[in-house]
Design a protein around this motif. Sequence first.
Motif, PDB file in Angstrom:
ATOM      1  N   GLU A   1      -3.835   0.128   8.875  1.00 48.67           N
ATOM      2  CA  GLU A   1      -3.494   1.279   8.045  1.00 48.67           C
ATOM      3  C   GLU A   1      -4.406   1.314   6.825  1.00 48.67           C
ATOM      4  O   GLU A   1      -4.834   0.268   6.317  1.00 48.67           O
ATOM      5  N   ILE A   2      -4.634   2.529   6.327  1.00 52.63           N
ATOM      6  CA  ILE A   2      -5.304   2.657   5.036  1.00 52.63           C
ATOM      7  C   ILE A   2      -4.244   2.377   3.963  1.00 52.63           C
ATOM      8  O   ILE A   2      -3.056   2.473   4.245  1.00 52.63           O
ATOM      9  N   PRO A   3      -4.674   2.029   2.740  1.00 46.50           N
ATOM     10  CA  PRO A   3      -3.668   1.740   1.715  1.00 46.50           C
ATOM     11  C   PRO A   3      -2.857   2.983   1.326  1.00 46.50           C
ATOM     12  O   PRO A   3      -3.355   4.101   1.378  1.00 46.50           O
ATOM     13  N   TYR A   4      -1.608   2.746   0.954  1.00 46.12           N
ATOM     14  CA  TYR A   4      -0.723   3.820   0.482  1.00 46.12           C
ATOM     15  C   TYR A   4       0.398   3.180  -0.324  1.00 46.12           C
ATOM     16  O   TYR A   4       0.592   1.954  -0.255  1.00 46.12           O
ATOM     17  N   ALA A   5       1.123   4.007  -1.060  1.00 41.49           N
ATOM     18  CA  ALA A   5       2.295   3.509  -1.789  1.00 41.49           C
ATOM     19  C   ALA A   5       3.380   4.580  -1.810  1.00 41.49           C
ATOM     20  O   ALA A   5       3.087   5.779  -1.790  1.00 41.49           O
TER      21      ALA A   5
ATOM     22  N   THR B   1      -6.901   1.199  -2.564  1.00 40.43           N
ATOM     23  CA  THR B   1      -8.221   1.806  -2.374  1.00 40.43           C
ATOM     24  C   THR B   1      -9.012   1.098  -1.282  1.00 40.43           C
ATOM     25  O   THR B   1      -8.872  -0.119  -1.098  1.00 40.43           O
ATOM     26  N   THR B   2      -9.836   1.866  -0.573  1.00 45.24           N
ATOM     27  CA  THR B   2     -10.756   1.219   0.376  1.00 45.24           C
ATOM     28  C   THR B   2     -12.162   1.185  -0.204  1.00 45.24           C
ATOM     29  O   THR B   2     -13.116   0.867   0.482  1.00 45.24           O
ATOM     30  N   ARG B   3     -12.261   1.534  -1.501  1.00 47.41           N
ATOM     31  CA  ARG B   3     -13.577   1.394  -2.141  1.00 47.41           C
ATOM     32  C   ARG B   3     -13.943  -0.086  -2.111  1.00 47.41           C
ATOM     33  O   ARG B   3     -13.097  -0.941  -1.941  1.00 47.41           O
ATOM     34  N   LYS B   4     -15.202  -0.334  -2.328  1.00 46.45           N
ATOM     35  CA  LYS B   4     -15.640  -1.726  -2.168  1.00 46.45           C
ATOM     36  C   LYS B   4     -15.377  -2.592  -3.408  1.00 46.45           C
ATOM     37  O   LYS B   4     -15.815  -3.727  -3.462  1.00 46.45           O
TER      38      LYS B   4
ATOM     39  N   GLY C   1     -10.056  -4.001   0.361  1.00 43.62           N
ATOM     40  CA  GLY C   1      -9.085  -2.990  -0.069  1.00 43.62           C
ATOM     41  C   GLY C   1      -8.029  -2.736   0.995  1.00 43.62           C
ATOM     42  O   GLY C   1      -6.843  -2.576   0.706  1.00 43.62           O
ATOM     43  N   MET C   2      -8.466  -2.714   2.247  1.00 44.78           N
ATOM     44  CA  MET C   2      -7.522  -2.507   3.350  1.00 44.78           C
ATOM     45  C   MET C   2      -6.613  -3.732   3.519  1.00 44.78           C
ATOM     46  O   MET C   2      -5.436  -3.600   3.856  1.00 44.78           O
ATOM     47  N   GLN C   3      -7.159  -4.918   3.295  1.00 42.39           N
ATOM     48  CA  GLN C   3      -6.343  -6.136   3.341  1.00 42.39           C
ATOM     49  C   GLN C   3      -5.266  -6.106   2.262  1.00 42.39           C
ATOM     50  O   GLN C   3      -4.189  -6.649   2.428  1.00 42.39           O
TER      51      GLN C   3
END
Length: 611
Positions: free
Chosen positions: A486-490, A442-445, A429-431
Motif C-alpha cells: 500500500e501507499i502511505p495513508y492516515a 510520503t513516498t518521496r525519497k 516511505g512505503m515501509q
Amino acid sequence: MKRLWAILIIGFVAWGSSAAVLAATPMEERVKNTLSRLTLEEKAGQMVLGEVGYITPDDVMTYNVGAVFCGGGQHPPSGNTAHDWLEMYNAFQQAALKSSSGLPILFGVDAVHGMGSVESATLFPHNIGLGAANDPDLMYAIGEATSREIAATGLNWNFSPCVAVAQDVRWGRFYESFGESASLQESLVKRYVEGLQQYNISATAKHFVADGATAWNKRNHRSSRELFNPDAYKMDQGDARIGNKELREIHLVGYREAIEAGVDAIMISHSSINGVRLHGHSLILSLLRSELGFQGIVVSDYESIHQLPGNFGEQVIQAVNAGIDMLMEPRRWKYAISAIVEGVKTGAISEERIDEAVSNILTVKYKRGIMDQPIKSPDPALFGAEENRKIAREAVRKSLVLLKNEGNLLPLSKDSSILLLGPGSDNVGMQAGGWTLTWQGTTRKDVKGISIRQSLESVAVENGGNVYIRRDDAAKADVVLVVIGEIPYAEGVGDNGRLTLDSATAHKDNLQALADAKSTGLPMIVILLSGRPLLVTDHIKDWDAFIAAFLPGSEGGSGIADVLYGDYDFTGKLPMTWPKTAKQFSETIYKRNYKERDYLYPFGYGLQLTD
Ligand code: BGC
C-alpha cells in the motif's frame, strides 16, 4: 462557658483542617495552591490546546494557553531536525513563563511509531506489526526509545498509544491498532505506556472508546477533514453499533491497562457509539472517570467537538460538562477560551468543573517535572541513536509473519542471486506508512532509513551474492523477490472498501510487478508492505513464499534481511484474520459467520523456517 466552647470548637476545626492538609500529598498541595491564584481567564486558557501554525509563542503568553501541539506534518518553520524542534519548544515555553499565570505548557505530538514527524527519527513498525510480534518487553523498549527521542526535542506529551481493537480491515486506521483481539491490548498496552512515560513524557491512550468498532457506512458524519477526500470517508469517525458486553470485553481493555500503567491522558474518539458522539457522551463520566477511576487529562480530538450539535459556544459547554478537560482546538483555541469563560459566567459550566479540569492538567505538569524544569537542554545524541535503531530492527524481525514457504524456499543463502522487483523494494516511505514526516506519510525519497534493496545489497556484497533490479537480468537470478503493498495513508483517507492489489490505497505498480515476476518463471517470494491484509486470494497460487511485513519503518530493510537469510527465525503471528473474500471484511473473531478454514489465514497464524 459559651466562650470556652467556642474556643474548643474553633480549635477542633483548625486541628481538623490541618490534619486534612497533612493528608494531602505535597503535589496535591502544590496544585491546589497554584489553582487558587489563577483567574477564571487563566484557568480557561489552561484548558485549550492550539496547533503550531495557528498559534504563536506570543499568543501563548497573552492568553495563558495550557498546551500546544504539532499535528501530523507540522514542524518548526526553521527546519525539521531535532534541534529545530528543541528551539521551537523552548521559544514557546519561554513565552508561557512570561504569561500572567507563569505556567509552562504541555507540548504534544503524534509519536505513534517513533518521533516520526522529525527528520532522521527512528521509525518503529506501526502498531499492527507490533501486535504480530506480541512481545511485552519489546514494547517497553520501544516505548522507552520513543520517549528518549521525544525528550531530545524538548517536547513532553505524546498522543500515543492508540489502543483501538480494530474489527474491520477496511478502516484507514487499522494499522494503528495492535490487532483485532483484545488479548493483544491486554498483553502489550501496559508495558508500552510504562516505556513511553519514561523521560517524563506523558502518554495518551486513544481514542476513547470503541473507535475500532465503527460500521462501514455511507458518509455518516461531517468534519473539516472530510474535505480532504470526500469519497474516502466511509468508516473512520463513524458509528459503533455495539452492546455493553462487547464494549467492556473488547474495547475497554486497552484503557484499563493504560490506566493501570498510570497513563497521563486519554483522548476521546471522533466516532460515536450507537449514534451518540463520544465527545458529549455520558460514558466519559460514568465509565472513564467513575468506573475506571481515571484521574488524568481527558483531551478532545482534533476539532471533534465541532461534530456536536449547536453553535461553537454550545459545543464547548457540552464537551466540558461531559468531562473533557482540554480542548484540542487547533485554530479556534481563542474562541474556546472565551466560550469557557462565558459558560462559567452564565452558569452553564460550574466553577467546580473548571477547577477539576485545571487541577488534572496542573497535576500532570507537576508530575512530569515541567513546572520545575520547563526549559530543556537535552543531549542531542539521544535522537536517532544507534541503540534505538537496534530496538527497531529487532521489532521488525519479530513483526514479520511468514504465511507461505513452499519447498522451503526460505531461508535464502547469502550468496544467492536475487532479482528484486516491485514498488516497495527500495522505498523507505512505503515501509514507514502514515504519520511519517507528514500526516499522510510520503513516498518521496526523503524518509531516512534502510530500504530492502540496500540491506540485500549489503549482504550480497559481503557474501558473493547478487541483487539485480531489472527484469531483463532474470536469467542471472536464482529467485525473484517482489515487494508490493500500500501507499502511505492516515485516518479516513485510508478507508478502502475493496482492498484488492489495485484498489485505492494499493500501489499502482503492484500488478505489473507481480506479472513481471511471474513471467521469469523463477521461484517467487512476495513481501507485502501494508497496514492490513489485502485480498491476495487470486494471486497466492503463483507465490512460493509470502511474508506479511506490515509497515516495518526505518529499519525495515535490515530486519527483513535478518529473517530472509535465516540469521533469525520468523516468530510473528497474524494479529488479525486474513480474509479470503470481500464478504469477510467485517468478520471479526467475535462475530463469525464463517468457519476458520473459510478464511485465507486464521488469527494467530504464522510459520517458522523450521516448520
Ligand atoms: C487524530 C488523533 C491525533 C490528532 C492530532 C486527529 O485527527 O484522530 O489521533 O492525535 O489528530 O494530530
